[in-house]
Design a protein around this motif. Structure first.
Motif, PDB file in Angstrom:
ATOM      1  N   ARG A   1       0.854  -1.265   0.052  1.00 39.83           N
ATOM      2  CA  ARG A   1       0.071  -0.019  -0.020  1.00 39.83           C
ATOM      3  C   ARG A   1       0.690   1.249  -0.218  1.00 39.83           C
TER       4      ARG A   1
ATOM      5  N   VAL B   1      -3.970  -3.701  -2.923  1.00 38.81           N
ATOM      6  CA  VAL B   1      -3.423  -2.420  -3.870  1.00 38.81           C
ATOM      7  C   VAL B   1      -4.133  -2.715  -5.323  1.00 38.81           C
ATOM      8  N   ASP B   2      -4.094  -1.491  -6.327  1.00 39.67           N
ATOM      9  CA  ASP B   2      -4.769  -1.817  -7.655  1.00 39.67           C
ATOM     10  C   ASP B   2      -3.606  -1.966  -8.754  1.00 39.67           C
ATOM     11  N   ILE B   3      -2.323  -1.776  -8.322  1.00 35.32           N
ATOM     12  CA  ILE B   3      -1.228  -2.055  -9.139  1.00 35.32           C
ATOM     13  C   ILE B   3      -1.085  -3.415  -9.430  1.00 35.32           C
TER      14      ILE B   3
ATOM     15  N   ALA C   1       2.267   1.766  -3.467  1.00 36.03           N
ATOM     16  CA  ALA C   1       1.195   2.485  -4.420  1.00 36.03           C
ATOM     17  C   ALA C   1       0.908   3.583  -4.027  1.00 36.03           C
ATOM     18  N   ASP C   2       0.899   4.362  -2.845  1.00 37.53           N
ATOM     19  CA  ASP C   2       0.904   5.515  -2.528  1.00 37.53           C
ATOM     20  C   ASP C   2       2.010   6.328  -2.881  1.00 37.53           C
TER      21      ASP C   2
ATOM     22  N   VAL D   1      -2.510  -8.216  -3.240  1.00 38.19           N
ATOM     23  CA  VAL D   1      -3.230  -7.962  -4.317  1.00 38.19           C
ATOM     24  C   VAL D   1      -4.687  -7.317  -3.642  1.00 38.19           C
TER      25      VAL D   1
ATOM     26  N   ASP E   1       4.647   1.518 -10.050  1.00 41.48           N
ATOM     27  CA  ASP E   1       3.727   0.803 -11.095  1.00 41.48           C
ATOM     28  C   ASP E   1       3.641  -0.606 -10.842  1.00 41.48           C
ATOM     29  N   GLU E   2       3.970  -1.138 -10.018  1.00 36.07           N
ATOM     30  CA  GLU E   2       3.988  -2.643  -9.754  1.00 36.07           C
ATOM     31  C   GLU E   2       5.055  -2.827  -8.218  1.00 36.07           C
TER      32      GLU E   2
END
Length: 315
Positions: free
Chosen positions: A67, A115-117, A70-71, A112, A75-76
């Motif tokens: 998280r 996060v959305d990435i 991602a913040d 998974v 990108d991955e």
């Protein structure tokens, strides 16, 4: 690539290969959560697309670290299940996780969900004397079931006893055919091949069998190979080493103005003239001068001039 592929290295590699996906050095989830995030996670906007490689084996901690990644704009997030060092084994992460597919699956699923990435996994073929393709494929299947979007296969075993990390990159035999078979049997799964790839020809030969290749130390020691591979893959015109190096000047000067010592950047440039006439002179000037107080871009220009002079004499 711990202590190697920091942000300064990645900015340089992005100049060499605009289309490549760059990966950070491996960072443990605990360090991401509790450590100096600017130092560990900070990156330049030019580095995208960029993946953070995480180490760890606690699903909750890995989810929290993902998280944070991602913040920060990564990108991955890539979970490392391939590093064989003693420090990694003692912490129950890296290659020793190859024998705990269920735990890794729990880690992947937690990341998974957080996060959305994309969440991806880097692994070996097995550990020590493991020689069971079905076990390797089962490990991969478990991570895909958990939501892994891609797998990076370092196509050799990790020997956890008796070999150093360096020997683990060289001694266990390469078995590219396992990665080929994995891709053939699971055509929808993106498979990236890693291990023993040091030339453009070797890298391109794999693309008939897998979706991509990952270069590590070979690209660090001879970074121009990244530019050669970029040109071969995209058809972009080849540019000279000197022209590419000049693109680093604005970044270097901005970092010097912010108080960074030149040596922290030039250590990543030393291999640019690897195998070229004058390459030794380039390395010598930078190695001997970059640590001195006040060293600036003029030292890089000096190194280039020495390289030119030595190359002309050798011609």
């Amino acid at each position: 690539m711990m202590d190697w592929t920091d942000t300064h290295c990645r900015v340089f590699h992005r100049i060499l290969a605009p289309g490549a996906r760059l990966y950070t050095e491996m960072v443990h989830a605990n360090a991401v959560i509790h450590g100096d995030r600017q130092r560990l996670l900070g990156f330049d906007a030019s580095e995208h697309p960029l993946a953070l490689q995480l180490g760890g084996s606690d699903p909750a901690l890995l989810a929290q670290a993902a998280r944070i990644a991602a913040d920060w704009g990564y990108d991955e997030v890539n979970l490392n299940c391939g590093c064989p060092s003693d420090r990694v084994q003692a912490g129950r992460f890296g290659a020793c996780l190859m024998r705990e597919p269920e735990l890794v699956g729990e880690c992947v699923a937690a990341m998974v969900a957080a996060v959305d990435i994309p969440v991806t996994v880097k692994c070996r073929l097995g550990v020590d004397q493991d020689n069971d393709y079905a076990a390797f494929a089962g490990f991969v299947d478990r991570q895909v079931q958990a939501g892994a979007a891609m797998v990076v296969v370092h196509a050799r075993n990790a020997w956890l006893q008796g070999l150093s990390p360096k020997e683990n990159r060289e001694v266990p035999p390469l078995r590219y055919d396992w990665a080929y078979r994995l891709k053939a049997e699971r055509p929808a799964l993106p498979v990236v091949l890693n291990g023993g790839l040091a030339t453009v020809e070797a890298a391109q030969a794999q693309l008939a069998h897998v979706d991509g290749v990952m270069l590590g130390r070979a690209a660090y020691h001879d970074p121009y190979v990244l530019h050669l591979l970029e040109a071969a893959q995209t058809g972009a015109p080849l540019r000279s080493r000197e022209e590419l190096l000049q693109q680093m000047r604005p970044y270097v000067e901005s970092q010097l103005q912010a108080g960074l010592a030149l040596k922290h950047i030039t250590r990543h440039l030393l291999g640019l003239y690897h195998g070229q006439p004058g390459g030794r002179g380039f390395r010598k000037v930078l190695s001997e001068g970059a640590h001195r107080p006040g060293a600036d871009w003029a030292l890089v220009e000096q190194a280039v001039q020495v390289t030119r002079d030595q190359a002309e004499r050798a011609a």
